[in-house]
Structure formats: structure tokens, C-alpha cells
Design an enzyme around this catalytic site. Structure first.
Site, PDB file in Angstrom:
ATOM      1  N   SER A   1       0.792  -1.234   0.000  1.00 45.61           N
ATOM      2  CA  SER A   1       0.000   0.000   0.000  1.00 45.61           C
ATOM      3  C   SER A   1       0.823   1.283   0.000  1.00 45.61           C
ATOM      4  O   SER A   1       0.248   2.375  -0.069  1.00 45.61           O
ATOM      5  CB  SER A   1      -0.948   0.014   1.203  1.00 45.61           C
ATOM      6  OG  SER A   1      -2.009  -0.895   1.008  1.00 45.61           O
TER       7      SER A   1
ATOM      8  N   LYS B   1      -0.092   3.693  -2.689  1.00 46.90           N
ATOM      9  CA  LYS B   1      -1.160   4.697  -2.632  1.00 46.90           C
ATOM     10  C   LYS B   1      -0.636   6.132  -2.615  1.00 46.90           C
ATOM     11  O   LYS B   1      -1.401   7.064  -2.910  1.00 46.90           O
ATOM     12  CB  LYS B   1      -2.050   4.437  -1.410  1.00 46.90           C
ATOM     13  CG  LYS B   1      -2.865   3.138  -1.503  1.00 46.90           C
ATOM     14  CD  LYS B   1      -3.780   2.961  -0.304  1.00 46.90           C
ATOM     15  CE  LYS B   1      -4.659   1.730  -0.419  1.00 46.90           C
ATOM     16  NZ  LYS B   1      -3.947   0.484  -0.137  1.00 46.90           N
TER      17      LYS B   1
ATOM     18  N   SER C   1      -5.565   3.333   4.655  1.00 49.43           N
ATOM     19  CA  SER C   1      -5.180   2.384   3.606  1.00 49.43           C
ATOM     20  C   SER C   1      -6.368   1.581   3.089  1.00 49.43           C
ATOM     21  O   SER C   1      -6.257   0.377   2.819  1.00 49.43           O
ATOM     22  CB  SER C   1      -4.079   1.439   4.119  1.00 49.43           C
ATOM     23  OG  SER C   1      -3.247   1.023   3.064  1.00 49.43           O
TER      24      SER C   1
ATOM     25  N   LYS D   1       3.154   6.591   5.368  1.00 49.64           N
ATOM     26  CA  LYS D   1       2.349   5.572   4.689  1.00 49.64           C
ATOM     27  C   LYS D   1       2.884   4.195   5.036  1.00 49.64           C
ATOM     28  O   LYS D   1       4.089   3.957   4.996  1.00 49.64           O
ATOM     29  CB  LYS D   1       2.379   5.758   3.161  1.00 49.64           C
ATOM     30  CG  LYS D   1       1.378   4.825   2.453  1.00 49.64           C
ATOM     31  CD  LYS D   1      -0.050   5.246   2.750  1.00 49.64           C
ATOM     32  CE  LYS D   1      -1.056   4.150   2.376  1.00 49.64           C
ATOM     33  NZ  LYS D   1      -1.158   3.090   3.417  1.00 49.64           N
TER      34      LYS D   1
END
Length: 338
Positions: free
Chosen positions: A114, A117, A171, A278
Site C-alpha cells: 500500500s 497509494k 489504507s 504511509k
């Protein structure tokens, strides 16, 4: 005379059984007395040496030897020793000067989960689409690859801005998918834009195949991700939503607002000064974490990839911080290999 002899023999025969019984009884008393004495001398060990099970059969009990063990409690890492990380790939640079502070397998390609993203967010924001447009979660956004859970049910209606926040902060895979699906030209055009953006940033070892990171073909290196994190840091919207601890959102089919939290526990509760964050995880990628954070008054970009253990990436980040704070950040570049 003969009668007297016969009478004597008869009398002796009649007394013999009584004398034998008395002798046996006396002997038994002596044995019992001796046994009791031996048990008393055994100081409970012989008394507890055997026990009867339910069938009446004697079962021997094993002797237990207790040995004291001196437990050695590992000292909490204070930054004074060598820096050892659980992440198999890692890179720390000074964002201001570009100096490499720590490096470990930085050019090895690996799935990034992820962390993808961040690129999804940049491509969407580059299109300057209305953030208050209402978008729907469709069946196309359901994860049939990894079958991950989502609280965004099919039919949920949220603004593009809300989907951006949930995709980055929590997420949410369906949120990221919906953003790519509602891009001009659809998902195909979105994937072209993601890879074109990576090329423009000099991310030569990076390839994107989906907007969520669920596809393990989304690969990159620690060196490339430093470039992506640095680029994403220049988007105020990304800085804001990735450093938000939690947010309540009213969802389709729910009477009360649902609280979504940041997947990075350092954002939710710590004394870190974080400018961007993140996380990522799929089995193929391991635990991943990228951050921009201030350490010892300096802006640092931290990339941690393929870490085993749910909390190991957080532990690595804390060890990096202590290591930098304990040492002269200006001289750490002399020993950058992990």
C-alpha cells in the site's frame, strides 16, 4: 509306659500349630515395626515415592529437579551501539542535504504493497479533479485478489476528498480503487499516468499494475521510494491526511459515524514530528513503512521495506531515531551500510 509315650506325642502335635501361629504373628509385628521405622527415616521421600492410581496399581513418581535460571533482560536500545534493523531493505536520507544516513539493500526490487497509494494520490491530485464530487463504491472496487476486508460497502457514497483521506490514512483499498476508476479515461489511463509519473521522478526500478498495492507486481526499491516520498511531501493534501490520527466518516448503511484510524501507530500516539506517513502490507511485501519526519532538528526520509513481524517496522523507526539522536547526524554518513 507305652501309653504315656503315646499321650506325650499326641499332646505335642496339638500344641505345634499354636506355637507356629504365635511365631508368625511375632515375626509380622517385627516387620511392620521395622517398615514404619524405615518410612520415618525416609523423611517423606520414601512415603511419597509411590502412589496408587485408581486401579490400585503402584505408580512411581519422578523426582523433579528445580534449577535456578538467571534471566538476562535485553537492554533497551539507546542508540549507542550498532544500528540493526529487522527490515530487509532500508534507506534513511537527510531530505535537506540529500546525504545518505543509513542504507541497507537499497537497490533490491521488492513489492511495496500500500505504499503504492502515495503515487495513486499524486496522480489523482495532478488531474485537478473536483474534490467534492460524489463517487460510489462499486463491485469493481471489491478485492477479489487477496479478499481483504473493507468497511466501505458496495453502494457507499463519499466525496473524492473523503476517499483520498481513507485511502491514505487508513489504507482503504476500495477507496483507492474508486479513485483510479473515476479518473478521466478510467483505470487504464490511470495506470499509464502512474508509471509515467514514476519515470518523471527518476524511479527507474518501479512499476505499477494497480492503484491499491494489492498486486504484488507493484515493485520498487528503497532508492526509488525515497524519490516518491520526497515528491509526495510537496502535496499539502497528502501531508495533511497521512498525518491525521483518526477521522469519523458517515457511511452508507450505518446509522452512526464510523471512526477510521491511521495505520501508523507513531502518528496516532507518539512524540514524533511526522510530516508524511504511509504503511503497507501484503505477504509478498512484508511490513513496509515510509515517512518524512524531523529527527534532531533535521528533516529525514525513512524507507523501511520487507520487515517481518507486525511491530518490527515501528521498532526499526524508533531505533533509527535513537541512533541519529545519539550520534552526530553530520558524521553518520561515514557508516551507512546496515
Amino acid at each position: 509306659m507305652r501309653k504315656l509315650i503315646l499321650l506325650y506325642i499326641a499332646l505335642a502335635l496339638s500344641l505345634s500349630p499354636m506355637l507356629s501361629y504365635a511365631a508368625v504373628k511375632k515375626s509380622h509385628k517385627h516387620v511392620v515395626s521395622h517398615t514404619k521405622l524405615q518410612k520415618n527415616k525416609a523423611a517423606n521421600y520414601d512415603l511419597a515415592k509411590y502412589k496408587l492410581n485408581r486401579s490400585g496399581v503402584g505408580v512411581k513418581k519422578s523426582r523433579v529437579h528445580v534449577q535456578k535460571v538467571n534471566m538476562v533482560v535485553p537492554r533497551v536500545y539507546d542508540g549507542s551501539g550498532p544500528l540493526q534493523l529487522a527490515s530487509s531493505k532500508a534507506l534513511v536520507i537527510n531530505q535537506l542535504t540529500g546525504e545518505v544516513i543509513y542504507a541497507k539493500n537499497t537497490n533490491q526490487s521488492t513489492p511495496i504493497a500500500s505504499v503504492t497509494k502515495l503515487m495513486t494520490a499524486m496522480v489523482m491530485l495532478d488531474a485537478h479533479l473536483p474534490m467534492d464530487d460524489l463517487l460510489f463504491i462499486g463491485d469493481e472496487d471489491v478485492d477479489y485478489l487477496k479478499r481483504t476486508h473493507s468497511r466501505l460497502n458496495v453502494g457507499t457514497q463519499l466525496t473524492r476528498g473523503e476517499l483520498l483521506q481513507l485511502a491514505l490514512m487508513s489504507s482503504e483499498n476500495r477507496a483507492a480503487s474508486a479513485l483510479s476508476r473515476n479518473y478521466p479515461g478510467g483505470i487504464g489511463a490511470f495506470m499509464i499516468a502512474m508509471n509515467r509519473k514514476a519515470d518523471a521522478l527518476g524511479m527507474k526500478s518501479t512499476h505499477f499494475y494497480d492503484a491499491t498495492g494489492l498486486d504484488s507486481n507493484n515493485v520498487s526499491t528503497a532508492e526509488d521510494l525515497v524519490k516518491m516520498v520526497n515528491a509526495a511531501y510537496h502535496y499539502p493534501e497528502i501531508r495533511q491526511v497521512t498525518t491525521t490520527a483518526s477521522q469519523e466518516v458517515t457511511l452508507y448503511g450505518h446509522e452512526n459515524p464510523i471512526n477510521f484510524v491511521n495505520t501508523n501507530s507513531l502518528v496516532r500516539g507518539s512524540d514524533w514530528v511526522i510530516g508524511l506517513s504511509k504503511t503497507g502490507f501484503i505477504n509478498e511485501a512484508g511490513r513496509c513503512l515510509v515517512m518524512q519526519a524531523e529527527i534532531s532538528g533535521q528533516p529525514m526520509i525513512i524507507v523501511l521495506l520487507d520487515s517481518a513481524g507486525k511491530q518490527s517496522r515501528i521498532g526499526d523507526a524508533n531505533r533509527i531515531r535513537k541512533w541519529i539522536e545519539h550520534n552526530d547526524a553530520g558524521s553518520l554518513g561515514e557508516n551507512v551500510s546496515g
